[in-house]
Design a protein around this motif. Structure first.
Motif, short mmCIF file in Angstrom:
data_model
loop_
_atom_site.label_atom_id
_atom_site.label_comp_id
_atom_site.label_asym_id
_atom_site.label_seq_id
_atom_site.Cartn_x
_atom_site.Cartn_y
_atom_site.Cartn_z
N ILE A 10 0.89 -1.11 0.05
CA ILE A 10 -0.02 0.08 0.08
C ILE A 10 0.75 1.21 -0.07
O ILE A 10 0.50 2.21 -0.63
N ALA A 11 1.93 1.09 0.66
CA ALA A 11 2.92 2.27 0.74
C ALA A 11 4.35 1.69 1.00
O ALA A 11 4.48 0.58 1.50
N GLU A 12 5.34 2.65 0.15
CA GLU A 12 6.56 2.20 0.43
C GLU A 12 7.61 3.41 0.39
O GLU A 12 7.36 4.29 -0.51
N ALA A 13 8.40 3.50 1.20
CA ALA A 13 9.49 4.54 1.34
C ALA A 13 10.56 4.36 2.38
O ALA A 13 10.41 3.43 3.05
N PRO A 14 11.73 4.84 2.17
CA PRO A 14 12.90 4.81 2.76
C PRO A 14 12.52 5.19 4.42
O PRO A 14 11.96 5.92 4.72
N LYS A 15 13.20 4.40 5.19
CA LYS A 15 12.62 4.49 6.78
C LYS A 15 13.15 6.10 7.02
O LYS A 15 12.24 6.72 7.97
N TRP A 25 4.12 4.08 12.40
CA TRP A 25 4.71 4.81 11.21
C TRP A 25 3.82 5.53 10.33
O TRP A 25 2.80 4.90 10.00
N TYR A 26 4.30 6.67 10.16
CA TYR A 26 3.34 7.54 9.21
C TYR A 26 4.31 7.85 8.03
O TYR A 26 5.46 8.18 7.61
N PHE A 27 3.52 7.31 6.60
CA PHE A 27 4.40 7.33 5.49
C PHE A 27 4.05 8.47 4.72
O PHE A 27 2.97 9.10 4.57
N PRO A 28 4.99 9.17 4.14
CA PRO A 28 4.73 10.51 3.08
C PRO A 28 3.72 10.23 2.08
O PRO A 28 3.62 9.01 1.61
N PRO A 29 2.97 11.35 1.90
CA PRO A 29 1.70 11.16 0.97
C PRO A 29 2.25 10.39 -0.37
O PRO A 29 1.40 9.67 -0.94
N ALA A 30 3.13 10.94 -0.87
CA ALA A 30 3.67 10.61 -2.29
C ALA A 30 3.89 9.03 -2.26
O ALA A 30 3.82 8.28 -3.49
N SER A 31 4.15 8.62 -1.19
CA SER A 31 4.74 6.90 -1.25
C SER A 31 3.40 5.82 -0.93
O SER A 31 3.70 4.97 -1.06
N VAL A 32 2.41 6.55 -0.94
CA VAL A 32 1.12 5.85 -0.74
C VAL A 32 0.15 5.55 -2.02
O VAL A 32 0.08 6.70 -2.54
N ASN A 33 -0.19 4.46 -2.09
CA ASN A 33 -0.98 4.11 -3.44
C ASN A 33 -2.56 4.63 -2.89
O ASN A 33 -3.20 3.82 -2.49
N ALA A 34 -2.95 5.69 -3.46
CA ALA A 34 -4.07 6.27 -2.97
C ALA A 34 -5.36 5.55 -3.73
O ALA A 34 -6.41 5.58 -3.22
N GLU A 35 -5.04 4.79 -4.81
CA GLU A 35 -6.07 3.79 -5.31
C GLU A 35 -6.47 2.89 -4.43
O GLU A 35 -7.69 2.30 -4.62
N LEU A 36 -5.61 2.73 -3.58
CA LEU A 36 -6.23 1.49 -2.40
C LEU A 36 -6.73 2.00 -1.08
O LEU A 36 -7.26 1.36 -0.55
N LEU A 37 -6.86 3.39 -1.38
CA LEU A 37 -7.68 4.06 0.02
C LEU A 37 -8.81 4.70 -0.44
O LEU A 37 -8.88 5.54 -1.54
N GLU A 38 -10.08 4.81 0.29
CA GLU A 38 -11.22 5.37 -0.19
C GLU A 38 -11.55 6.45 1.27
O GLU A 38 -11.56 5.61 2.45
N LYS A 39 -11.72 7.73 1.05
CA LYS A 39 -11.85 8.69 2.28
C LYS A 39 -13.20 7.84 3.11
O LYS A 39 -14.00 7.60 2.54
#
Length: 100
Positions: A10-15, A25-39
């Protein structure tokens, strides 16, 4: 680091790009696959972080309610407490594994 649900990343970023707050752990917005999230309409306001935006996470055909969240406009005092601006960073609930 990765946030994984089943076999789906769902998300991937350097630690060093993540922020840890209260054990999550909070992932930066650009590292998250927004297609897999629904508000989600679920309301919540943290007394020190601010107004929360929950997301449901898509797991194939299933939608896991409120399993991710972020703070679009955290309180200035919350940013000062964390030491970094965590606006729109996304954290995940237990079904989503965060691994190195």
């Amino acid at each position: 680091m990765k946030a994984v649900l089943g076999d789906t990343v769902i998300a991937e970023a350097p630690k060093e790009d993540l922020i840890q707050i209260e054990g999550n752990w909070y992932f930066p917005p650009a590292s998250v696959n927004a297609e897999l999230l629904e508000k989600s309409p679920t309301p919540y306001t943290c007394p020190w972080k601010g107004e929360c935006q929950y997301f449901s996470v898509k797991d194939g055909e299933q939608l896991l309610q409120d399993r991710a969240w972020s703070y679009p406009t955290p309180y200035e005092s919350g940013i000062a407490r964390v030491g970094k601006d965590f606006s729109d960073y996304v954290a995940f609930w237990k079904e989503v594994r965060v691994t190195d």
